[in-house]
Every structure is written in structure tokens, then in C-alpha cells.
Design a protein around this motif. Structure first.
Motif, PDB file in Angstrom:
ATOM      1  N   ARG A 297       9.748  -4.799  -9.577  1.00 53.95           N
ATOM      2  CA  ARG A 297       9.503  -3.899 -10.692  1.00 53.95           C
ATOM      3  C   ARG A 297       8.133  -3.232 -10.590  1.00 53.95           C
ATOM      4  N   ASP A 298       7.116  -3.989 -10.178  1.00 48.65           N
ATOM      5  CA  ASP A 298       5.766  -3.425 -10.070  1.00 48.65           C
ATOM      6  C   ASP A 298       5.691  -2.338  -9.021  1.00 48.65           C
ATOM      7  N   ASN A 299       6.547  -2.422  -7.984  1.00 50.89           N
ATOM      8  CA  ASN A 299       6.503  -1.431  -6.916  1.00 50.89           C
ATOM      9  C   ASN A 299       6.947  -0.052  -7.379  1.00 50.89           C
ATOM     10  N   ARG A 300       7.632   0.014  -8.524  1.00 49.33           N
ATOM     11  CA  ARG A 300       8.095   1.306  -9.005  1.00 49.33           C
ATOM     12  C   ARG A 300       6.928   2.201  -9.396  1.00 49.33           C
ATOM     13  N   LEU A 301       5.725   1.592  -9.618  1.00 53.91           N
ATOM     14  CA  LEU A 301       4.571   2.367 -10.016  1.00 53.91           C
ATOM     15  C   LEU A 301       3.829   2.962  -8.825  1.00 53.91           C
ATOM     16  N   LYS A 302       4.241   2.614  -7.596  1.00 52.66           N
ATOM     17  CA  LYS A 302       3.586   3.145  -6.413  1.00 52.66           C
ATOM     18  C   LYS A 302       4.617   3.451  -5.347  1.00 52.66           C
ATOM     19  N   ASN A 303       4.181   4.081  -4.273  1.00 49.55           N
ATOM     20  CA  ASN A 303       5.090   4.398  -3.174  1.00 49.55           C
ATOM     21  C   ASN A 303       5.536   3.124  -2.468  1.00 49.55           C
ATOM     22  N   VAL A 304       6.825   3.016  -2.253  1.00 44.83           N
ATOM     23  CA  VAL A 304       7.378   1.851  -1.573  1.00 44.83           C
ATOM     24  C   VAL A 304       7.964   2.302  -0.243  1.00 44.83           C
ATOM     25  N   ILE A 305       7.552   1.642   0.820  1.00 44.92           N
ATOM     26  CA  ILE A 305       7.973   2.018   2.178  1.00 44.92           C
ATOM     27  C   ILE A 305       8.770   0.885   2.795  1.00 44.92           C
ATOM     28  N   TYR A 327       0.293   1.260  -0.830  1.00 47.32           N
ATOM     29  CA  TYR A 327       1.746   1.304  -0.679  1.00 47.32           C
ATOM     30  C   TYR A 327       2.337  -0.089  -0.845  1.00 47.32           C
ATOM     31  N   GLY A 328       3.552  -0.123  -1.351  1.00 52.23           N
ATOM     32  CA  GLY A 328       4.324  -1.346  -1.289  1.00 52.23           C
ATOM     33  C   GLY A 328       5.113  -1.318   0.010  1.00 52.23           C
ATOM     34  N   VAL A 329       4.900  -2.266   0.909  1.00 55.02           N
ATOM     35  CA  VAL A 329       5.530  -2.256   2.232  1.00 55.02           C
ATOM     36  C   VAL A 329       6.512  -3.428   2.339  1.00 55.02           C
ATOM     37  N   GLU A 330       7.754  -3.120   2.680  1.00 58.39           N
ATOM     38  CA  GLU A 330       8.774  -4.146   2.874  1.00 58.39           C
ATOM     39  C   GLU A 330       9.323  -4.000   4.289  1.00 58.39           C
ATOM     40  N   VAL A 331       9.313  -5.095   5.055  1.00 63.03           N
ATOM     41  CA  VAL A 331       9.712  -5.030   6.465  1.00 63.03           C
ATOM     42  C   VAL A 331      11.003  -5.810   6.692  1.00 63.03           C
ATOM     43  N   PHE A 332      11.808  -5.314   7.641  1.00 64.46           N
ATOM     44  CA  PHE A 332      13.095  -5.925   7.973  1.00 64.46           C
ATOM     45  C   PHE A 332      13.288  -5.890   9.487  1.00 64.46           C
ATOM     46  N   PRO A 347      18.935   4.016  -5.335  1.00 61.84           N
ATOM     47  CA  PRO A 347      18.567   5.107  -4.429  1.00 61.84           C
ATOM     48  C   PRO A 347      17.152   5.636  -4.578  1.00 61.84           C
ATOM     49  N   SER A 348      16.491   5.363  -5.700  1.00 57.95           N
ATOM     50  CA  SER A 348      15.156   5.933  -5.918  1.00 57.95           C
ATOM     51  C   SER A 348      14.024   4.934  -5.704  1.00 57.95           C
ATOM     52  N   HIS A 349      14.340   3.716  -5.271  1.00 62.67           N
ATOM     53  CA  HIS A 349      13.292   2.689  -5.154  1.00 62.67           C
ATOM     54  C   HIS A 349      12.340   2.979  -3.996  1.00 62.67           C
ATOM     55  N   TYR A 350      12.886   3.351  -2.842  1.00 67.61           N
ATOM     56  CA  TYR A 350      12.059   3.564  -1.647  1.00 67.61           C
ATOM     57  C   TYR A 350      11.692   5.038  -1.504  1.00 67.61           C
ATOM     58  N   ASN A 351      10.417   5.317  -1.283  1.00 63.28           N
ATOM     59  CA  ASN A 351       9.956   6.683  -1.064  1.00 63.28           C
ATOM     60  C   ASN A 351      10.069   7.099   0.400  1.00 63.28           C
ATOM     61  N   LEU A 352      10.038   6.115   1.299  1.00 60.17           N
ATOM     62  CA  LEU A 352      10.038   6.428   2.724  1.00 60.17           C
ATOM     63  C   LEU A 352      10.660   5.273   3.501  1.00 60.17           C
ATOM     64  N   VAL A 353      11.473   5.618   4.503  1.00 61.42           N
ATOM     65  CA  VAL A 353      12.058   4.618   5.401  1.00 61.42           C
ATOM     66  C   VAL A 353      11.599   4.929   6.818  1.00 61.42           C
ATOM     67  N   GLU A 416      -1.719   8.940   8.829  1.00 64.56           N
ATOM     68  CA  GLU A 416      -1.668  10.365   8.477  1.00 64.56           C
ATOM     69  C   GLU A 416      -0.227  10.823   8.260  1.00 64.56           C
ATOM     70  N   ILE A 417       0.672  10.396   9.143  1.00 65.96           N
ATOM     71  CA  ILE A 417       2.090  10.777   9.017  1.00 65.96           C
ATOM     72  C   ILE A 417       2.686  10.189   7.744  1.00 65.96           C
ATOM     73  N   VAL A 418       2.380   8.928   7.455  1.00 63.25           N
ATOM     74  CA  VAL A 418       2.910   8.279   6.257  1.00 63.25           C
ATOM     75  C   VAL A 418       2.396   8.966   5.002  1.00 63.25           C
ATOM     76  N   GLU A 419       1.112   9.290   4.980  1.00 60.39           N
ATOM     77  CA  GLU A 419       0.539   9.941   3.792  1.00 60.39           C
ATOM     78  C   GLU A 419       1.215  11.284   3.528  1.00 60.39           C
ATOM     79  N   LYS A 420       1.392  12.074   4.572  1.00 59.27           N
ATOM     80  CA  LYS A 420       2.049  13.373   4.398  1.00 59.27           C
ATOM     81  C   LYS A 420       3.497  13.214   3.960  1.00 59.27           C
TER      82      LYS A 420
END
Length: 427
Positions: A297-305, A327-332, A347-353, A416-420
Motif C-alpha cells: 500500500r505504501d508503494n502507491r505513493l511512489k514509483n514502483v519498478i 523508488y519501490g523496487v521489486e525483483v523477480f 494494472p496501475s501498481h507498477y510504473n515501470l517493468v 538516467e534511463i529509469v528516471e526518464k
């Protein structure tokens, strides 16, 4: 039975016993007895390409599950807005709104459009369910129109059955809708165009006739106007009601809860049992899902990757690159597990994969397509040692050259790529 302001009983909400006019003995041999009618707004949702999809599902229970998930989702959304399921037709479902019998009650017509638009926006959530059950994704079209609805009793039915040209036309104009989109017929639009709040929330665009989809295709002797409906962008961001409904759908279906069709309706109840689990197993699974949702739930306030790579060293390196970043970073290390988590959290939880391409259980290309089926707007970046950027761009829709990163990559370049990318995903 409900009664309208004009004192007339609503035939849609009527019971079988005592609601029919007296029928002479000369008519008892008839298979169908029409006993009432009225003008209503009628909606129709229909799966696209189901014949091909079903042919690729070998297990009979899975085929039933595929239809059941879709029909349950449609039924649940319709009933949340006061719609009444009246008929299932093949792999589609009809529902109507009793409130629209009085065409001066514009609020009822707004419910119709809100309902249909919410259903189109539930596409990703419905596919979450499909993916969690190991089933193919589904596309569908939604249509609505206004006109006469005939109510009848048939010898083979257990309740009222419904007929009429409005149902036929609503089904025909359905083919004009884009995938996972909404169209309305001209008769419905003529009523709605007089109601300004609808036009402040939605854009109605009359569709031009194209070869093969004009009035001849619809079986009409003259042109019948059909309008494409889209929600205005500003309302997607600001409309609290829209967010409330989206939260309802996500909460309901991400926990694996299915909804039965209206038990008072003539329609079949689509409460198929998805899996052979005990009540204790289902309760435990739902508790685990709730814990997962609450833990993020807390990750919804920031970008989650989300980062996926079957190589532990590469996975650790990419995670450490972002360690001191906001960033909130989750690895698999397993693509299938990553996909399941993506579907569970919505569908809206992750900002970037960020994903590798060559992985044993599911390669990056397949993962890309399945992620896009859940959320077509999710940003996906590939990190690979292969020099195949141009090949990927040619076969994956929406992928750009900047979305393919060659290994090895420096920390500064990666950040830099992640930020953009995260900035672009927010826009």
C-alpha cells in the motif's frame, strides 16, 4: 413489481404469476405469448474472436471458466449501476435499465453510459482474472441503444423472455465498436444529446461509414447513425466517482471474488466453480492476497519498478543501482511469478517493468505481450546482452529503440534511463 410515475407497472421487474393478461384457450398452443412491452435502454457486451480462442483451449472446464469469468464480470458491473441482466446470447450478455422507461429521467441515461464505460475500462482487470487462471486474455465490444423491448412467456422458459428490434440492432452495431470500446445507436444519442452533464464527461463522435460496416451490413434500408463514446481525459484524472468504481472492480476481482447474475432475472446464473478448492483453502488464499495488497500500500505513493532477470548477479546489480533512489523496487528471478504478482496488484501498481529477454520459463517477448494485455500503457524496458533492438522493435508494438538497453550498463546510465522512463509513465 416496480411502478413508474405514470402509474404503469414495469414488465421487466414483473413476476410470472398473475402478471399476464387472460389468454383464451385458442391461444394456449402458442409457443410464445407476448404480454407486455416498453421502451428501455438496452446494452450488449460481446467477446471478440472467441471461436478461435476457445479452439485453443483443450480442457472443457477451462472453456467454461473462460466464459464464466467474462460473463460474471459483465454481470457484476451492470448490476452495480442498476442494470438488470435479461438475456445471454452465445458469448455475449444483454442487460437493460428499468429507470430509462421514462426518457425524461436523464440521470438514468448517465448511469447507462457510466456503466458501459466502466466495463470497457475493466478490460485489464478482467484479464487479470484470466491470467491467474492460466487462460488466454479476452477482448470485447460494448454497445447500447434505446427502443422497444417486448416481454414474453415461452413454453421452455422459467421466466420472462425478451425480444424486439432494439435488441437486434444493439447486437448489430456492436461490431462497429473498437476493441474494448463503446458505441451507442442514434436513438439513444438523440435522448442523451439533450443532457449537458453527459457531454461534459464524455465525447460522442459520429462514426463514418466504411466499406463493409455501413447500414447495409446492419441490415437497414437507410443509414443509421452510430456514435463512438470516449471519456474525456480530464475526467479520468479528476472524477472521484470514476476512481471509486475502479477501486470497487479491482478490489472485487483481484481477490478472486465472482458475482452471480441477478437471481430474479430470466438470465442464466453464471456462478461456475472456478477451481476445486475447499472453503479453507479459498479463505487462506484470499487472506494471503489481502496481505500482499496491504504490504504494497505504501508503494502507491511512489514509483514502483519491477525487475525480472533469471541471473541472480544481474538482478542484484540492477536493484543496487536504485538502492538510494526514491523508488519501490521489486525483483523477480521467475517471469511467471512476476506476471502473477503484476496481475494480483492491479494494472496501475507498477510504473515501470525492466526485464531480461532470455529466460527459461517465459521469455521477455511473451512477458511483454501478457503485461500489455493487462495494462496497455505500462512502460517496459528490456536489458539484454543480445544485439537485437531492431528485431524487437519490428515485432513488439509500441516498443522503441530507447526501450532496449545493452548489457553491460553503467549505474549512471541505468539511473538516467529509469528516471526518464518513470517521468514519461506518469504523463
Amino acid at each position: 413489481m416496480s411502478v413508474h410515475s405514470n402509474g404503469e407497472e414495469d414488465p421487466i421487474d414483473g413476476k410470472i404469476a398473475g402478471d399476464f393478461p387472460m389468454v383464451s384457450s385458442d391461444t394456449l398452443f402458442e409457443e410464445v405469448i407476448f404480454h407486455s412491452s416498453g421502451n428501455y435502454c438496452i446494452c450488449f457486451a460481446d467477446i471478440v474472436g472467441s471461436t478461435t480462442t476457445i479452439s485453443n483451449i483443450s480442457n472443457g472446464k477451462d472453456r467454461a471458466k473462460y466464459y464464466s469469468i467474462f460473463l460474471n464480470c459483465v454481470s457484476s458491473v451492470a448490476r452495480q449501476f442498476g442494470g438488470k441482466i435479461i438475456k445471454n446470447a452465445g458469448d455475449g450478455l444483454f442487460w437493460c435499465f428499468s429507470e430509462t422507461q421514462d426518457y425524461t429521467r436523464f440521470q438514468g441515461f448517465k448511469k447507462v453510459i457510466d456503466c458501459c464505460m466502466t466495463l470497457t475500462e475493466a478490460h485489464g482487470i478482467i484479464n487479470n482474472l484470466m491470467l491467474r487462471e492460466g487462460l488466454p486474455c479476452v477482448d470485447y465490444r460494448v454497445s447500447a441503444d434505446y427502443g422497444r423491448l417486448e416481454v414474453a412467456l415461452t413454453k421452455t422458459s422459467v421466466g420472462n423472455d425478451f425480444f424486439g428490434p432494439t435488441m437486434n440492432l444493439c447486437a448489430k452495431i456492436n461490431s462497429r465498436a473498437p476493441l474494448n470500446g463503446l458505441v451507442v445507436g442514434g436513438d439513444l444519442y438523440e435522448i442523451m444529446r439533450k443532457y449537458s452533464p453527459l457531454h461534459s464527461a464524455y465525447h460522442f463522435e459520429e462514426m463514418k461509414e466504411e466499406e463493409g460496416v455501413g447500414h447495409k451490413t446492419l441490415g437497414l434500408s437507410k443509414t443509421y447513425p452510430v456514435f463512438l463514446v470516449k471519456r474525456k481525459t480530464k475526467d479520468i484524472a479528476k472524477d472521484h466517482h470514476h476512481h471509486h468504481l475502479s477501486d470497487f472492480i479491482e478490489k472485487t476481482f483481484s481477490l478472486g471474488i465472482t458475482a452471480k447474475a441477478d437471481p430474479n432475472s430470466n438470465s442464466q446464473s453464471f456462478d461456475h466453480e472456478f477451481t476445486q478448492k475447499s472453503s479453507e483453502e479459498e479463505e487462506h488464499e484470499q487472506e494471503e492476497n489481502i496481505q500482499v495488497l496491504e504490504s504494497h500500500r505504501d508503494n502507491r505513493l511512489k514509483n514502483v519498478i519491477m525487475i525480472i532477470d533469471d541471473g541472480p548477479d544481474a538482478l542484484l546489480s540492477l536493484k543496487m543501482f536504485l538502492e538510494d533512489k526514491p523508488y519501490g523496487v521489486e525483483v523477480f528471478s521467475n517471469a511467471t511469478e512476476a506476471l502473477q504478482k503484476f496481475a494480483l496488484l492491479g494494472p496501475s501498481h507498477y510504473n515501470l517493468v525492466i526485464s531480461d529477454i532470455r529466460m527459461p520459463d517465459m521469455n521477455g517477448l511473451e512477458l511483454y505481450n501478457r503485461l500489455k494485455a493487462i495494462n496497455r500503457n505500462v512502460r517496459v524496458i528490456f536489458v539484454t546482452a543480445l544485439d537485437i533492438a531492431q528485431e524487437l522493435i519490428s515485432i513488439l508494438p509500441g516498443l522503441k529503440e530507447k526501450d532496449v538497453i545493452r548489457k553491460p550498463i553503467s549505474r549512471s546510465e541505468f539511473i538516467e534511463i529509469v528516471e526518464k522512463s518513470t517521468i514519461q509513465s506518469e504523463q
